[in-house]
Enzyme design. Structure first.
Site, mmCIF file in Angstrom:
data_model
loop_
_atom_site.group_PDB
_atom_site.id
_atom_site.type_symbol
_atom_site.label_atom_id
_atom_site.label_comp_id
_atom_site.label_asym_id
_atom_site.label_seq_id
_atom_site.Cartn_x
_atom_site.Cartn_y
_atom_site.Cartn_z
ATOM 1 N N ASP A 158 0.714 -0.998 0.569
ATOM 2 C CA ASP A 158 0.297 -0.132 0.283
ATOM 3 C C ASP A 158 1.383 1.346 0.428
ATOM 4 O OD1 ASP A 158 -2.218 1.951 -0.502
ATOM 5 O OD2 ASP A 158 -3.755 0.964 1.655
HETATM 6 C C1 NOJ Z 1 -3.600 4.163 0.291
HETATM 7 C C2 NOJ Z 1 -4.978 3.043 0.313
HETATM 8 O O1 NOJ Z 1 -4.932 2.456 1.399
HETATM 9 C C3 NOJ Z 1 -4.992 2.026 -1.033
HETATM 10 O O2 NOJ Z 1 -6.393 1.818 -0.515
HETATM 11 C C4 NOJ Z 1 -5.512 3.204 -2.589
HETATM 12 O O3 NOJ Z 1 -5.653 2.040 -3.346
HETATM 13 C C5 NOJ Z 1 -3.629 3.240 -2.347
HETATM 14 N N1 NOJ Z 1 -4.464 4.363 -1.090
HETATM 15 C C6 NOJ Z 1 -3.692 4.567 -3.316
HETATM 16 O O4 NOJ Z 1 -4.480 5.132 -3.692
#
Ligand code: NOJ
Length: 763
Positions: free
Chosen positions: A287
């Protein structure tokens, strides 16, 4: 009408053995291609493929990628995210394919979560349709738009089980149940990826957040998670596994730790479980800076965490750039075998090959195609249908709804004319200005005989600090500078002239979603004040709710005549809500997350365990498991939702009551429409295993079917039950069933079930 359809899912995947190719299998054309390309790549180029910077403005963490174009030119990016439109993606793709030594194309990822430009209801809302076919269609349409806009990778489905509505990200998933969650997860993967990823209108799905992210302590986002393996396997892991089994091409790790090791550095999670036991062969991405954040978790400096993450099997590093900085040095020092980089890079290249990027890096994207395939009338029509199917009728005393299309209604509340909130959080490319407000929807639907009086009644958010914070992330919240009292007074005066009051209240969209946890999940206090004043008029009050999580609604339930939960219903929200209010559509949504009576009840979920001292309903009995001030049960249970018609479900009729081994039985449920409207009922099947070697939930959802019935019509729905549905993870985490008695329960929701029991013996 007259259509019964069933959901089919291979439940009980358990610890499925890998379907992966073995060494003995002949090398495929794709494998040969990837091997030969790898053979021509330098170590730096391989590491470059593992870097995933973000461009553009959709930043979801404190760190922002810099110099992305230069990095692409230098071969230091395997993909980028937050870049879309044919023009922008073509420009970046040109840099990769024309200006780097090997011309390896980029992945273009994006948070396409509930529609791309045509926005559908938030996922929690969509899940309330209990219709995997609809969910699959929504993902398909999102993929068509995303692919036409230059994207080839979506960070969806989000399949985290959530039992805590304080957690704002409950909005992004399918609620609290692993069976339902697994069904929806698989449907979304099928929708995004279609039959063949090489087709230019498909996108690579990314299952997230692996794993257990929904169990953040206290419902506070990014917080720590701790749970037993048994709980994980039984309740939290199945949807990820179902998405993998459905062929998901990628998985995103989560921000939280699992067994005291951050997920992004957790080898057991990513390599042993995901790849080893589940046979996942796709790519794993971290993530947003989650590898860097391991420093704050306490597992060492970034370099050490890069080593942990790569050894764990995390292939791509989202935004953090730790791989770029340290992977080469780790190899030079002998702290990391080069084969780890090789394997990670192979998985990235394989995904690109599956997507057909080596054959056409642009996947046929042109401005013309984008114009033809995005935000079409057909997609808007689908958005409206999905919105109608996602709303849940929570209360309807005295058949207050549907409303008459003549007479005088007062339309009150700060959300009645809002458009920004309707598309919800994670509607990244959606244009909220295209959304239809409730007021517009009502005016579109109303005939000449209806007079609509309008008053705002309250600001959506009163607290300046919260408003400012939400506006900093695109909240578009204005303030009516009149006093709270003046706003209420005006609304009461307007409502006084109407026959029925429709009041639209709830959360601003930014009050749920990522980094949007709340400790009080009631309506904001000043909105409650407005509602109390309207209720005091003694006229029928219809409460239309917009929110991204279950709310505490005990007072509202006791005092409003009707309550319609609409979530954030997307681009066509207003038209869909109006259709439901006036009865040209009949609500059929059912909750996928329990609505607590009070925050102190959380976590409250239907598939809980029993205690040794279950409460029996007599408050004079002291030493039992209960609260002194509220019942144990939620206000609205899992699976609950009303219709304008009434249904009756007979007890299940079993084809057998004594079974052996792999026998199966059918449970037949007669469902009748006993009301005056055509409608759709979702018949739910739960199983109780009252005696086992481990304690079991009081109920587990194991099937559901929908049936549409005309008034007076009766149909039978038939569930087939096999030992697969009896299985659970035992003490050795072996997935199996145990002989004995099982109670088969069926009905319209988890709190109104009729039952019959069977004995199931080993062969
Ligand atoms: C953080 C989030 O937790 C995730 O769900 C998302 O896909 C990513 N950022 C990218 O934006």
């Amino acid at each position: 009408m007259n259509k019964a359809f069933a959901t089919t899912i291979a439940w009980g995947l358990g610890l499925a053995v890998s379907a992966a190719a073995t060494d003995a299998e002949p090398e495929s054309g794709r494998q040969a291609f990837v091997r030969s390309l790898l053979g021509r790549m330098t170590l730096e180029e391989k590491i470059g493929q593992l870097n995933l910077p973000s461009v553009g403005l959709d930043v979801t963490g404190p760190v922002v990628s810099a110099d992305v174009e230069a990095k692409i030119r230098r071969g230091e990016a395997g993909g980028v995210f937050n870049a879309y439109t044919p023009a922008v993606t073509r420009k970046l793709q040109d840099l990769a394919v024309k200006e780097t030594r090997l011309g390896i194309p980029l992945l273009f990822g994006y948070d396409v979560i509930h529609g791309h430009k045509t926005i559908f209801p938030i996922p929690l809302g969509l899940s309330c349709s209990w219709d995997p076919t609809l969910i699959q269609r929504s993902a398909r349409l999102a993929a068509v738009e995303a692919a036409a806009d230059g994207l080839n990778w979506v960070f969806s489905p989000m399949v985290d089980i959530a039992r805590d509505p304080r957690w704002g990200r409950i909005a992004e998933g399918s609620g609290e149940d692993p069976f339902l969650g697994s069904t929806m997860a698989a449907a979304m993967v099928r929708g995004y990826q279609g039959d063949d990823l090489a087709r230019s209108n498909t996108v690579l799905a990314c299952v997230k957040h692996f794993a257990l992210y929904g169990a953040a302590e206290g419902g506070r986002d990014y917080n720590t998670v701790d749970m037993s393996r048994l709980k994980m396997f039984e309740y939290y892991l199945p949807p990820y596994q179902a998405a993998v089994a459905a062929g998901a091409g990628s998985v995103m790790t989560s921000f939280n730790e699992v067994d005291a090791i951050p997920a992004s550095g957790n080898r057991w999670l990513v390599t042993d479980l995901l790849r080893g036991q589940w046979g996942f062969r796709g790519l794993v991405v971290s993530d947003y800076t989650s590898i860097n954040e391991m420093v704050a978790h306490g597992t060492g400096e970034l370099k050490q965490n890069v080593q942990l993450a790569l050894k764990a099997g995390v292939d791509m590093d989202m935004v953090g750039e730790g791989y770029l900085r340290y992977a080469k040095a780790l190899i030079a020092e002998g702290a990391l075998p080069e084969s780890v980089i090789e394997a990670a890079c192979a998985r990235v290249l394989t995904a690109k090959h599956q997507l057909g990027l080596f054959a056409d890096p642009y996947r046929g994207c042109t401005e013309g195609r984008a114009r033809e395939e995005i935000f079409t009338p057909a997609h808007r029509a689908a958005a409206r249908e999905f919105a109608e199917r996602s709303c849940v009728l929570l209360k309807n005393a005295n058949e207050t709804l549907p409303l008459k299309t003549t007479g005088v209604i007062a339309l009150v509340g700060p959300l009645a004319d809002r458009r920004r909130d309707l598309i919800g959080s994670w509607s990244a490319a959606g244009d909220w200005k295209q959304a239809v407000s409730v007021e517009e929807g009502i005016r579109n639907a109303a005939g000449p005989g209806l007079t609509i009086l309008r008053a705002r009644g309250a600001n959506l958010i009163e607290e300046g600090a919260l408003r400012e914070a939400l506006n900093a992330s695109g909240g578009e919240l204005e303030i009516d500078s009149r006093s709270r009292e003046a706003l209420v007074e005006e609304a009461v005066a307007v409502a006084g002239r109407a026959e029925v009051v429709v009041v639209v209240l709830g959360e601003a969209f930014g009050m749920s979603g990522e980094a949007a946890s709340r400790s009080d999940i009631g309506l904001p206090e000043h909105q409650q004040e407005l509602l109390r004043a309207l209720v005091a008029l003694g006229k029928p009050v219809v409460l239309v709710l917009m929110n991204g999580r279950p709310l505490t609604l005990t007072w509202e339930d006791a005092h409003c005549q009707a309550i319609l939960e609409t979530w954030f219903a997307g681009t066509e929200a207003g038209n869909a809500i109006a259709a439901l209010l006036f009865g040209s559509a009949n609500p059929s949504g059912k909750l996928t997350a329990s609505f607590p009576r009070a925050v102190g009840q959380i976590p409250v979920y239907y598939n809980h365990k029993n205690t040794g001292r279950p409460y029996r309903g007599d408050p004079r009995e002291k030493y039992l498991s209960r609260y002194l001030d509220i019942p144990n049960e939620p206000l609205y249970p899992f699976g609950y939702g009303l219709s304008y018609t009434t249904f009756e479900c007979d007890p299940p009729r079993l084809s057998k009551t004594v079974l052996r081994g792999n026998d199966s039985l059918t449970a037949t449920v007669k469902v009748s429409n006993t009301g005056r409207h055509p409608g759709r009922e979702t018949v739910q099947l739960y199983i109780t295993d009252p005696v086992a070697s481990l304690t079991r939930s009081v109920l587990d959802l194991r099937g559901f079917q929908q049936v549409e019935l005309r008034p007076g019509e009766t149909r039978e729905v038939v569930f087939t039950i096999t030992p697969e549905q009896l299985k659970f993870f035992n003490r050795s985490l072996h997935y199996d069933w145990e002989p004995g008695e099982f109670i088969i329960r069926t009905g319209p929701d988890s709190a109104h079930l009729k039952s019959a029991s069977v004995r199931w013996e080993r062969p």
